[in-house]
Design an enzyme around this catalytic site. Structure first.
Site, mmCIF file in Angstrom:
data_model
loop_
_atom_site.group_PDB
_atom_site.id
_atom_site.type_symbol
_atom_site.label_atom_id
_atom_site.label_comp_id
_atom_site.label_asym_id
_atom_site.label_seq_id
_atom_site.Cartn_x
_atom_site.Cartn_y
_atom_site.Cartn_z
ATOM 1 N N ARG A 33 0.819 -1.208 0.000
ATOM 2 C CA ARG A 33 0.000 0.000 0.000
ATOM 3 C C ARG A 33 0.857 1.263 0.000
ATOM 4 N NH1 ARG A 33 -2.677 -4.208 1.996
ATOM 5 N NH2 ARG A 33 -4.982 -4.287 1.976
ATOM 6 N N ARG A 129 -5.768 -18.269 -9.462
ATOM 7 C CA ARG A 129 -6.599 -17.666 -8.412
ATOM 8 C C ARG A 129 -7.724 -16.820 -9.004
ATOM 9 N NH1 ARG A 129 -2.755 -15.298 -3.790
ATOM 10 N NH2 ARG A 129 -4.780 -15.141 -2.730
ATOM 11 N N ASP A 327 -4.149 -15.500 7.287
ATOM 12 C CA ASP A 327 -2.885 -16.031 6.757
ATOM 13 C C ASP A 327 -2.137 -16.891 7.770
ATOM 14 O OD1 ASP A 327 -3.072 -14.963 4.198
ATOM 15 O OD2 ASP A 327 -2.219 -13.045 4.823
ATOM 16 N N ARG A 403 3.579 -19.733 2.709
ATOM 17 C CA ARG A 403 3.175 -19.988 4.097
ATOM 18 C C ARG A 403 3.055 -21.487 4.390
ATOM 19 N NH1 ARG A 403 2.747 -14.910 5.669
ATOM 20 N NH2 ARG A 403 1.671 -13.418 4.314
#
Length: 448
Positions: A33, A129, A327, A403
């Site tokens: 961001r 995705r 997450d 992850r």
């Protein structure tokens, strides 16, 4: 296989105490961001502590391709000379967002209300995705999108030449969708309104206000109502990026399950929309404390100390907490395997459409290492074996997911036998110093 090159098989061996200070990288969400809003401001935004993982570097390249001047000064120090709201130039080439769902969805929002055409692609994982969750609300502004079947990348966005303001209720909790709509609203006239029934991470709202946008947030019977007034002149900022709580999760959880461990993770962002994992771990009985609590750049920050916790219990994680720790469920399931009793995790269907189907990926890998897992479309449960109770000895697929790879390497640190992953390459997308950092604490990781 890795989406960024030759697969890197890795093995994590049972180890002695993890001790020391874990200087984890800057927050990934805030790093993305910072670059995007810096590019939409007028003047020079200065950023320190930027995460220099592949995901964020791909966003920096994208901002350059759209006409902003983005400079790497070294050591996590960057500057962005922005082009102003509505000032993006049409890029000469396809924008490749690598593995980053956050990057591509936020950039789509940022360009959606500019009269330019942009084509996006990514690695093998990202190109699977779903993007319709973003392109559908962007179409309300007047944006057109053409992609592969199922709304997948590669995809071309034709920005709205005459955008209109939008009122949009987010159907499922998603900070990416919310943020994409807000970024698109910056170059739309009037007021754009986003309504979310469950609060998600609010970095975009905080940062938009910091850059000078007129934005209000109100809790109502409808839910959380965010109202943004379009076409502001964003003012450049000096941003110190706090360290990433999602990255901190790995040394923290490793310390909890490894005998004798005592790890300090300094300067972690503790935004309440992100801190659900740490709340959950404490409820399980983890020895986890906050030290030196403070505020930096509008974000709450503290130093986290995690110590070996042999008496953790399984719990039912409240479904309404999912958005604040979405997450972190993979590595939470590793801790759950080392607790006593069952840990139930519900309201987590979003995990099915992350970099991989994270519920399926973790269930497969945990079972391969002797852990019992039950799962449904929107929930999963891990039967804890107690501390030092996980047999280990299995090889797990990472499914191109950073992850998943790191979670199974943490599992190996507290298991009876080593745990392997087929490809640790994707770790570089979010935590490029994971290996040396964990080794410096005492972990035993090796590449095949």
């Amino acid at each position: 296989m890795s989406g960024h090159g030759t697969p890197i098989p890795m093995t994590s061996h049972p180890c002695g105490p993890l001790v020391g200070t874990a200087e984890v990288p800057g927050d990934k969400s805030i790093s993305h961001r910072s670059l995007i809003l810096g590019a939409m401001a007028v003047g020079e935004t200065k950023i320190s502590g930027l995460l220099e993982g592949e995901d964020v570097l791909d966003t920096a390249k994208a901002m350059r391709a759209l006409g902003a001047e983005v400079i790497d000064h070294g050591g996590g120090s960057w500057s962005v000379h922005g082009v102003g709201v509505g000032g993006f130039a049409e890029p000469d080439q396809v924008i490749d967002c690598g593995n980053s769902g956050t990057g591509v969805r936020l950039i789509m929002g940022a360009v959606a209300t500019s009269p330019i055409t942009v084509t996006f692609t990514g690695d093998a994982s990202l190109n699977k995705r779903p993007m319709a969750r973003v392109t559908d609300p962007l179409a309300l502004f007047g944006t057109r999108a053409v992609g592969r079947s199922g709304g997948r990348l590669p995809m071309t966005l034709v920005g709205a030449a005459d955008p209109v303001p939008v009122r949009y209720e987010v159907p499922v909790p998603s900070a990416q969708v919310k943020s994409a709509v807000l970024l698109a609203g910056l170059n739309a006239p009037g007021k754009t309104v986003v309504i979310e029934k469950e609060a998600t991470r609010d970095h975009s709202e905080r940062m938009l206000a910091g850059f000078g946008a007129e934005i209000t947030v109100e809790d109502t019977d409808e839910g959380r109502v965010i109202t943004l007034t379009g076409r502001p002149e964003l003012k450049p900022q000096v941003i110190a990026v706090p360290r990433d709580p999602s990255s901190a999760a790995f040394p923290v959880c490793a310390a909890l399950i490894t005998p004798g461990s005592d790890v300090l993770v300094p300067g972690i962002g503790l935004n309440p929309t992100r801190a659900g994992l740490f709340t959950t771990l404490r409820e399980m009985g983890a020895d986890l404390t906050y030290e030196n609590e403070r505020e930096e750049g509008g974000e709450p920050v503290a130093d986290l100390r995690a110590r070996y916790s042999p008496n953790m219990k399984g719990i039912t994680v409240p479904p309404e907490r999912a958005a604040s720790m979405i997450d972190e469920y993979p590595v939470l399931s590793v801790v759950a395997a080392n607790a006593t009793g069952k840990t139930m995790m519900g309201g987590v269907k979003e995990l099915r459409v992350k970099e991989s189907d994270r519920i399926d990926a973790m269930a497969r890998g945990l079972r391969a290492n002797g852990v019992t897992v039950e799962e449904g479309e929107d929930w999963w449960a891990v039967e804890g074996l107690g501390i030092d109770g996980v047999p280990g000895g299995g090889t797990c697929e990472s499914f191109l997911d950073h992850r998943i790879a790191m979670s199974f390497l943490v599992l190996g640190m507290g298991a009876q036998k080593p745990v392997s992953v087929d490809d640790g390459g994707p770790i570089a997308t979010s935590f490029p110093v994971f290996e040396p950092l964990m080794a410096g604490l005492g972990a035993k990781l090796e590449r095949a």
